[in-house]
Design a protein around this motif. Structure first.
Motif, short mmCIF file in Angstrom:
data_model
loop_
_atom_site.label_atom_id
_atom_site.label_comp_id
_atom_site.label_asym_id
_atom_site.label_seq_id
_atom_site.Cartn_x
_atom_site.Cartn_y
_atom_site.Cartn_z
N LEU A 94 0.84 -1.19 0.00
CA LEU A 94 0.00 0.00 0.00
C LEU A 94 0.88 1.24 0.00
N LYS A 95 0.37 2.29 -0.63
CA LYS A 95 1.11 3.55 -0.70
C LYS A 95 0.14 4.70 -0.41
N LEU A 96 0.54 5.59 0.48
CA LEU A 96 -0.23 6.79 0.77
C LEU A 96 0.30 7.93 -0.09
N SER A 97 -0.61 8.67 -0.69
CA SER A 97 -0.24 9.82 -1.52
C SER A 97 -1.09 11.00 -1.11
N PRO A 98 -0.54 12.22 -1.22
CA PRO A 98 -1.34 13.41 -0.91
C PRO A 98 -2.51 13.53 -1.90
N ALA A 99 -3.64 13.93 -1.39
CA ALA A 99 -4.82 14.16 -2.21
C ALA A 99 -5.22 15.63 -2.03
N LYS A 100 -6.42 15.98 -2.48
CA LYS A 100 -6.87 17.36 -2.35
C LYS A 100 -6.94 17.77 -0.88
N GLY A 101 -6.61 19.01 -0.64
CA GLY A 101 -6.66 19.52 0.73
C GLY A 101 -5.61 18.84 1.59
N ARG A 102 -6.03 18.45 2.75
CA ARG A 102 -5.10 17.81 3.69
C ARG A 102 -5.33 16.31 3.79
N THR A 103 -6.04 15.75 2.85
CA THR A 103 -6.36 14.33 2.90
C THR A 103 -5.27 13.51 2.22
N LEU A 104 -5.33 12.22 2.47
CA LEU A 104 -4.40 11.28 1.85
C LEU A 104 -5.19 10.26 1.05
N HIS A 105 -4.58 9.77 0.00
CA HIS A 105 -5.18 8.77 -0.88
C HIS A 105 -4.39 7.47 -0.70
N LEU A 106 -5.08 6.35 -0.52
CA LEU A 106 -4.45 5.06 -0.35
C LEU A 106 -4.61 4.25 -1.62
#
Length: 197
Positions: free
Chosen positions: A108-120
């Motif tokens: 699994l990899k976490l990536s920055p998404a819109k705003g302050r959220t993260l995308h998995l």
């Protein structure tokens, strides 16, 4: 299923499956009365994977020519046997699919998404043909283990070989596509009614 023939390069397989494993099965389809196989080269497999949303970051120059094609066809037929058996309420040997699954390496990899959220997202290693095909093998395993096989259907057109997952609200889908098989059936039914009146 009859042996498929070569597909002209300008024609893509139908995307009627509504599931990646069923779309892989549908890379063998009926075209003008002839069963064709849209996977003829390693490049065809890469294009199909990209079209299915599984981009490949592997340099095929490091692989033996035709290795990805052979692996994709092997996986496709393993999935076909399992789907047909499951749909018929029979047992089938999952060993060929398990062989693909055993070669899958992912994380699994976490990536920055819109705003302050993260995308998995899941990342797969892509060193071998089996690793390249791992996302499809995993999707097939999930379908076979948890899918509602009342909704996995074969197109009702007698000559059609396509499969689909019925995601319609009413769950009454009968055709791979209303534009092709559904329309042909409507026309045939209309002609039959006209000839009997």
């Amino acid at each position: 299923m009859p042996t498929p023939t070569h597909l002209p390069p300008s024609i893509e397989p139908p995307k009627a499956g509504d599931h990646p494993a069923l779309d892989l099965l549908n890379t063998v389809f009926l075209l003008n009365g002839t069963i064709v196989d849209s996977l003829q080269t390693d490049q065809d497999v890469l294009l199909w994977l990209a079209g299915a949303g599984w981009p490949v970051e592997h340099d095929l120059a490091r692989s033996k020519p035709g290795a990805l094609l052979r692996s994709a066809r092997t996986l496709r037929e393993a999935i076909r046997r399992l789907v047909e058996a499951r749909k018929a309420g029979k047992r089938a040997d999952p060993a060929p699919l398990n062989a693909f699954l055993a070669q899958s390496q992912s994380h699994l990899k976490l990536s920055p998404a819109k705003g302050r959220t993260l995308h998995l997202e899941r990342q797969w290693r892509q060193r071998t043909p089996e690793e390249i095909l791992a996302p499809i093998a995993e999707a097939a395993a999930e379908l076979l283990a948890t899918g509602d096989f009342n909704l996995v259907r074969h197109c009702e057109a007698p000559e059609c070989v396509l499969w689909f997952y019925d995601r319609t609200r009413s769950h009454h889908r009968r055709w791979c596509s209303m534009a092709t098989c559904g329309n042909r059936n409507k026309v045939a039914a209309f002609r039959h009614r006209q000839s009997t009146t």
